[in-house]
Scaffold this active site. Structure first.
Site, PDB file in Angstrom:
ATOM      1  N   ASP A 176       3.396   6.552   1.179  1.00  0.00           N
ATOM      2  CA  ASP A 176       3.682   7.436   2.302  1.00  0.00           C
ATOM      3  C   ASP A 176       5.181   7.695   2.299  1.00  0.00           C
ATOM      4  O   ASP A 176       5.886   7.273   1.384  1.00  0.00           O
ATOM      5  CB  ASP A 176       3.156   6.890   3.624  1.00  0.00           C
ATOM      6  CG  ASP A 176       3.633   5.483   3.903  1.00  0.00           C
ATOM      7  OD1 ASP A 176       4.435   4.963   3.107  1.00  0.00           O
ATOM      8  OD2 ASP A 176       3.206   4.902   4.907  1.00  0.00           O
ATOM      9  N   THR A 206       1.961 -31.089 -27.398  1.00  0.00           N
ATOM     10  CA  THR A 206       2.078 -29.633 -27.541  1.00  0.00           C
ATOM     11  C   THR A 206       1.533 -28.899 -26.322  1.00  0.00           C
ATOM     12  O   THR A 206       2.191 -28.047 -25.749  1.00  0.00           O
ATOM     13  CB  THR A 206       1.345 -29.130 -28.803  1.00  0.00           C
ATOM     14  OG1 THR A 206       0.001 -29.586 -28.754  1.00  0.00           O
ATOM     15  CG2 THR A 206       2.029 -29.613 -30.053  1.00  0.00           C
ATOM     16  N   VAL A 240     -11.387 -32.541 -27.733  1.00  0.00           N
ATOM     17  CA  VAL A 240     -10.408 -32.546 -26.662  1.00  0.00           C
ATOM     18  C   VAL A 240      -9.173 -31.734 -27.071  1.00  0.00           C
ATOM     19  O   VAL A 240      -8.623 -30.953 -26.297  1.00  0.00           O
ATOM     20  CB  VAL A 240     -10.011 -33.994 -26.317  1.00  0.00           C
ATOM     21  CG1 VAL A 240      -8.868 -34.008 -25.315  1.00  0.00           C
ATOM     22  CG2 VAL A 240     -11.206 -34.734 -25.773  1.00  0.00           C
ATOM     23  N   ALA A 241      -8.766 -31.895 -28.319  1.00  0.00           N
ATOM     24  CA  ALA A 241      -7.544 -31.239 -28.766  1.00  0.00           C
ATOM     25  C   ALA A 241      -7.716 -29.739 -28.924  1.00  0.00           C
ATOM     26  O   ALA A 241      -6.798 -28.965 -28.663  1.00  0.00           O
ATOM     27  CB  ALA A 241      -7.093 -31.850 -30.085  1.00  0.00           C
ATOM     28  N   ASP A 300      -4.639   3.331   8.799  1.00  0.00           N
ATOM     29  CA  ASP A 300      -4.502   3.182   7.352  1.00  0.00           C
ATOM     30  C   ASP A 300      -5.283   1.981   6.830  1.00  0.00           C
ATOM     31  O   ASP A 300      -5.509   1.845   5.631  1.00  0.00           O
ATOM     32  CB  ASP A 300      -3.026   2.987   6.959  1.00  0.00           C
ATOM     33  CG  ASP A 300      -2.224   4.259   7.106  1.00  0.00           C
ATOM     34  OD1 ASP A 300      -2.850   5.339   7.094  1.00  0.00           O
ATOM     35  OD2 ASP A 300      -0.994   4.181   7.241  1.00  0.00           O
ATOM     36  N   ASN A 345      -2.008 -33.190 -29.344  1.00  0.00           N
ATOM     37  CA  ASN A 345      -2.531 -32.390 -28.246  1.00  0.00           C
ATOM     38  C   ASN A 345      -1.691 -32.609 -26.984  1.00  0.00           C
ATOM     39  O   ASN A 345      -1.317 -31.671 -26.290  1.00  0.00           O
ATOM     40  CB  ASN A 345      -3.980 -32.802 -27.996  1.00  0.00           C
ATOM     41  CG  ASN A 345      -4.558 -32.163 -26.768  1.00  0.00           C
ATOM     42  OD1 ASN A 345      -4.558 -30.955 -26.657  1.00  0.00           O
ATOM     43  ND2 ASN A 345      -5.025 -32.970 -25.829  1.00  0.00           N
TER      44      ASN A 345
HETATM   45  P1  ATP Z   1       4.854   9.447   6.802  1.00  0.00           P
HETATM   46  O1  ATP Z   1       4.193   9.654   5.511  1.00  0.00           O
HETATM   47  O2  ATP Z   1       6.131  10.255   6.919  1.00  0.00           O
HETATM   48  O3  ATP Z   1       5.019   8.038   7.199  1.00  0.00           O
HETATM   49  P2  ATP Z   1       2.693   9.719   8.523  1.00  0.00           P
HETATM   50  O4  ATP Z   1       1.614  10.087   7.633  1.00  0.00           O
HETATM   51  O5  ATP Z   1       2.805   8.349   9.037  1.00  0.00           O
HETATM   52  O6  ATP Z   1       4.037  10.176   7.903  1.00  0.00           O
HETATM   53  P3  ATP Z   1       2.451  10.428  11.248  1.00  0.00           P
HETATM   54  O7  ATP Z   1       3.385   9.422  11.776  1.00  0.00           O
HETATM   55  O8  ATP Z   1       1.005  10.270  11.395  1.00  0.00           O
HETATM   56  O9  ATP Z   1       2.752  10.728   9.728  1.00  0.00           O
HETATM   57  O10 ATP Z   1       2.921  11.779  11.838  1.00  0.00           O
HETATM   58  C1  ATP Z   1       2.286  12.992  11.554  1.00  0.00           C
HETATM   59  C2  ATP Z   1       2.910  14.060  12.411  1.00  0.00           C
HETATM   60  O11 ATP Z   1       2.656  13.755  13.780  1.00  0.00           O
HETATM   61  C3  ATP Z   1       4.428  14.119  12.303  1.00  0.00           C
HETATM   62  O12 ATP Z   1       4.799  15.030  11.298  1.00  0.00           O
HETATM   63  C4  ATP Z   1       4.864  14.571  13.672  1.00  0.00           C
HETATM   64  O13 ATP Z   1       4.856  15.968  13.716  1.00  0.00           O
HETATM   65  C5  ATP Z   1       3.783  14.054  14.586  1.00  0.00           C
HETATM   66  N1  ATP Z   1       4.203  12.829  15.272  1.00  0.00           N
HETATM   67  C6  ATP Z   1       4.510  11.645  14.717  1.00  0.00           C
HETATM   68  N2  ATP Z   1       4.810  10.731  15.634  1.00  0.00           N
HETATM   69  C7  ATP Z   1       4.689  11.315  16.830  1.00  0.00           C
HETATM   70  C8  ATP Z   1       4.851  10.892  18.198  1.00  0.00           C
HETATM   71  N3  ATP Z   1       5.193   9.647  18.504  1.00  0.00           N
HETATM   72  N4  ATP Z   1       4.632  11.803  19.157  1.00  0.00           N
HETATM   73  C9  ATP Z   1       4.260  13.031  18.855  1.00  0.00           C
HETATM   74  N5  ATP Z   1       4.098  13.502  17.625  1.00  0.00           N
HETATM   75  C10 ATP Z   1       4.299  12.676  16.616  1.00  0.00           C
END
Ligand code: ATP
Length: 853
Positions: free
Chosen positions: A302, A685, A255-256, A592, A682
């Site tokens: 991002d 400690t 046990v210890a 994502d 035991n």
């Molecule tokens: P980050 O790394 O900066 O967060 P992201 O990967 O999320 O960027 P997105 O938001 O997918 O990038 O945008 C990619 C591109 O799409 C932008 O650079 C912009 O030119 C265009 N974009 C983003 N949002 C819009 C929107 N609401 N309407 C039109 N174009 C857009």
């Protein structure tokens, strides 16, 4: 009943919400009932070691050996109590985490769009969902645009399903594309999620990989302890000791020798660690993440909202053949000015921005002193800029939207079709300039305009601006969406700035120091990406920027990836993992989610990100701040180091107890320790000081070392320290006993005291030094154990219980002096192996210690 709910487009009033909540309750599922305390005690008592002790109790009762019986009972009670209390604390920490990770919903109340905790929804609420949102309750759609749902959470079917007006959306499904407004039909247990809740809550709690490995280790240790105890038993019996007494000694020794509090220590360290992280804005959704954090080698981040503030503001509007305007204003407040004042062309562009956005702005109200964005902050910034050009969001009512192609991160643009009050239709498109202006893009412009726009956009991007192009055109007849994005005259470019977070450069430097390579993966323009990467110290000036569709070269990852689609992120993560990296990845969008799941640690943004991303993540950053990931990594390393610290402590003590019992008979100490004495040591400690070691702070150099290998065995590099410390405790305790015996003193009590004190000394030596923070619980635990150990030779009732003899103060002081030796040596060894600050951060330490996380 539910279909008769009124669909008032201004939503419910506050009074209605209160009344409906009274009636229907909160939109929450009842938490699974935690096991009762009795059930928890039952689990503890089924632990194999406790079973052995219970058997020993029967033996002692049969032998009428009352003192051993009492000590065994004490050990069982203490062990069970510590186990149950730790489990309760761990459960409470995990429940608090779950509350913090609760989702939000966008709802219209009293005519205003607000974001509320999803638990606050009531039937009748008018909610809005967009790509990335998890449907917060069962909802009937009253308005939908290209809506497609991922219903896999309910049906297991991974294909998305299109949904339209009057369809019902089930709680728990994810909006894959498009958007919808709908009326809440059912909440809480009455929703689709409630109906399957039984399934979900019935799932067994899973152990983390570390916990599983430790169970394995525990079994090996138990087997070794049983084998060695058997040897002790045999040797004793062969030398003529009574069989019953030797049996009891062997059982006590088993046990210890086994650190039975190990699982409890690990569970508590992980759960409390996660709780501590939550207080620093890092909310752990899955407990195993806590241990994986310590071995992360690459952090893929991002840009927007992580490296940058995510507080977008429009600085300039640039129009072809026009001087353009600079936009001035504070935050998202639509009041402001431009220089020069806006003319008709600027106002036309501003109106296009209003008509091609979904976000809204809400005025200061109550506690909120600033204008706030609802929806995409970038679009909110466009609305604010339009306001500063004198264009009101009310334009959206004058130009009703009849069709749209929502924004999607692959196409990087968005288009709306609006009914023009003057007749015909207006088409507005906004998006990434390279997409709009490139071959096959929607913009129709002459070569001069095209060249101007491309050069201007590139120049702005290189200065770190996010650039959007805006185009709009008239149609006599209503176009089909795919025809709408064609031959649109370019209105101009929008330059948005999103300031780099103050904390980002330090966070990036912290990752570098900790041997973690930060890389930037963004959908933005390569020049914008490079500029931001350079500003935060992530890439050197002129560093290579890989584009999303570039070939991925094994073994040579780029530090910046631009124009990367979310799908491509998955490929990049997998390529990194193939190269042996342990990858943490931040993400915010619905697309994502797969990459977040694939990464070893998926990190989602608590404020800016989508619900889908949050649900796919292991870790949610409540403050959207990259520096918080560094805090979490540090915490992960600290917990791992503390578990190793506990192992060194517990195993060296256990080894010493076995060695003393094995070696004693050969050097004239026939029964070195009585069974009750072994169990007592035991208890004092392993119990409290062992658990308290889990609360040690992070060592100063913890984040200046390379990450541990993911496949590192938990005992890797610790066998040496355990053996040395165990041997030292054995040697000092035996030496003191032999010497006392020669002097005719109470040698067994001296051995007993030295063995206990030496282990407490080792606990103090293993603590983290030089951080300025003190783990007072360890001091308290050691102090209490010390008092108990002295009480064992000084208090008559304990003396008769444990079969000890009284020691004089001089003898106790002598014991303490001898017992300090193992702790002192451990302390000096740990100091020697601590890397000096001048050493390269990546250099491995010379000797392994518990601090090698
Ligand atoms: P980050 O790394 O900066 O967060 P992201 O990967 O999320 O960027 P997105 O938001 O997918 O990038 O945008 C990619 C591109 O799409 C932008 O650079 C912009 O030119 C265009 N974009 C983003 N949002 C819009 C929107 N609401 N309407 C039109 N174009 C857009």
């Amino acid at each position: 009943m539910t279909t008769t709910l009124p669909t008032v487009m201004s939503g419910l009033t506050a009074a209605e919400v209160v009344a409906l909540r009274e009636e229907h309750g909160r939109n929450e599922l009842p938490a699974a009932r935690p096991p009762s305390t009795l059930a928890r005690i039952g689990v503890q008592l089924r632990d194999p070691l406790i079973v052995v002790l219970l058997a020993a109790m029967v033996v002692t009762a049969a032998l009428k050996d009352v003192s051993d019986l009492v000590v065994i009972l004490l050990v069982i009670v203490l062990n069970t109590t510590v186990g149950v209390v730790q489990e309760l604390r761990a459960d409470r920490a995990v429940a608090a985490l779950r509350r913090m990770a609760a989702p939000c919903a966008r709802v219209r109340r009293d005519g205003v769009d607000v974001s509320v905790p999803a638990g606050d929804l009531v039937p009748g609420d008018l909610v809005r969902v967009e790509a990335g949102d998890v449907v917060p309750a069962d909802v009937r759609v009253v308005e939908a645009v290209r809506l497609a749902l991922d219903e896999s959470a309910l049906t297991g079917e991974s294909m998305t399903v299109a949904r339209g007006v009057d369809d019902e959306l089930s709680a728990g499904t994810v909006t894959a594309t498009g958007r919808a407004t709908g009326v809440v039909l059912r909440t809480g247990t009455h929703s689709a999620l409630g109906r399957i809740a039984a399934l979900v809550s019935g799932q067994p709690r899973r152990q983390t990989p570390l916990q599983r490995r430790l169970v394995g280790l525990g079994k090996v240790l138990a087997a070794a302890a049983v084998a060695l105890s058997a040897v002790v038993f045999l040797v004793g019996v062969l030398r003529g000791q009574p069989v019953a007494e030797m049996l009891l000694a062997a059982v006590s020794l088993t046990v210890a020798a086994v650190p039975e509090s190990l699982p409890a220590v690990v569970t508590l360290a992980l759960a409390l660690g996660a709780h501590r992280m939550a207080r620093r804005s890092a909310i752990v959704r899955r407990l195993p993440a806590v241990e994986t954090l310590g071995s992360v080698t690459v952090l893929a981040t991002d840009k927007t909202g992580t490296l940058t503030e995510g507080l977008m503001s429009v600085e300039r509007l640039l129009l072809p053949g026009h001087p353009g305007v600079a936009v001035h204003g504070a935050g998202y407040d639509p009041a402001g000015t431009t220089t020069p004042a806006p003319d008709a062309a600027v106002r036309a562009m501003a109106r296009a921005l209003v008509l091609c956005t979904d976000a809204d702005l809400v005025a200061p109200d109550g506690d909120r002193t600033q204008w706030a964005p609802v929806g995409d902050p970038m679009e909110a910034a466009l609305l604010a800029a339009a306001g500063r050009c004198g264009v009101d969001p009310a334009e959206r009512q004058r130009f009703p939207r009849v069709d749209e192609v929502p924004f999607d991160a692959d196409r990087r643009r968005m288009t709306t079709v609006l009914a023009d009050p003057d007749g015909g239709y207006l088409v507005v498109c906004k998006g990434a300039p390279d997409g709009l202006l490139g071959p096959g893009g929607p913009v129709d412009a002459d070569d001069g305009t095209r060249a101007w726009a491309t050069a201007t956009a590139d120049g702005l991007a290189a200065d770190g601006y996010r650039v959007l192009a805006v185009a709009a055109g008239h149609r006599a007849a209503r176009p089909r969406p795919e025809e709408a994005e064609r031959d649109l005259p370019l209105l101009g470019l929008v330059a948005l700035i999103d300031p780099v977070r103050d904390a980002a450069p330090d966070a990036v430097a912290a990752f570098h120091a900790a041997g973690i390579q930060p890389i930037l993966i963004t959908g933005d323009h390569p020049a914008t990406a490079a500029a931001v990467a350079e500003r935060v110290g992530l890439a050197a000036p002129g560093a290579r920027v890989a584009l999303g569709d570039d070939q991925l070269t094994p073994g040579a990852p780029a530090v910046v990836y631009a124009r990367t689609s979310p799908e491509r992120k998955l490929d990049i993560i997998e390529a990194l993992q193939r190269d042996g990296a342990v990858v943490a990845m931040t993400g915010d969008g619905v697309n994502d989610a797969p990459a977040l799941r694939r990464a070893d640690i998926g990190v989602a943004m608590g404020r800016g990100g989508t619900e889908a991303a949050r649900q796919a993540a292991d870790l949610v950053l409540a403050d959207d701040n990259l520096a918080t990931v560094a805090t979490a990594v540090r915490e992960g390393r600290r917990i791992y180091a503390n578990i190793r610290r506990f192992l060194v402590y517990a195993l060296s003590g256990g080894a010493a107890e076995v060695l003393i019992m094995l070696a004693g008979p050969w050097i004239g100490l026939p029964v070195p320790l009585l069974p009750a004495q072994i169990l007592w040591i035991n208890m004092i400690t392993h119990g409290l000081p062992g658990v308290a070691l889990g609360g040690e702070p992070a060592g100063r150099d913890l984040m200046r070392r390379p990450p541990r290998r993911a496949d590192q065995a938990i005992l890797d590099g610790l066998i040496g320290p355990i053996a040395v410390t165990g041997a030292l405790i054995t040697a000092t305790a035996l030496a003191a006993a032999v010497w006392t015996r020669h002097a005719g003193g109470p040698w067994q009590s001296v051995l007993f005291v030295v063995l206990g004190l030496a282990q407490l000394g080792v606990a103090l030596a293993l603590r983290v030094h030089g951080t300025g923070q003190r783990n007072w619980s360890l001091d308290a635990a050691v102090g209490l154990s010390l008092a108990l150990q002295l009480g064992a030779v000084w208090l008559p009732p304990l003396r008769s219980l444990l079969g000890t003899e009284p020691l004089t103060l001089a003898q106790v002081l002598g014991c303490a002096a001898v017992a300090a030796v193992p702790g002192l040596v451990t302390y000096l060894r740990a100091r020697r192996s601590r890397p000096s600050p001048t050493r390269s951060p990546a250099a491995p330490p010379e000797a392994a210690t518990a601090d090698d996380h």
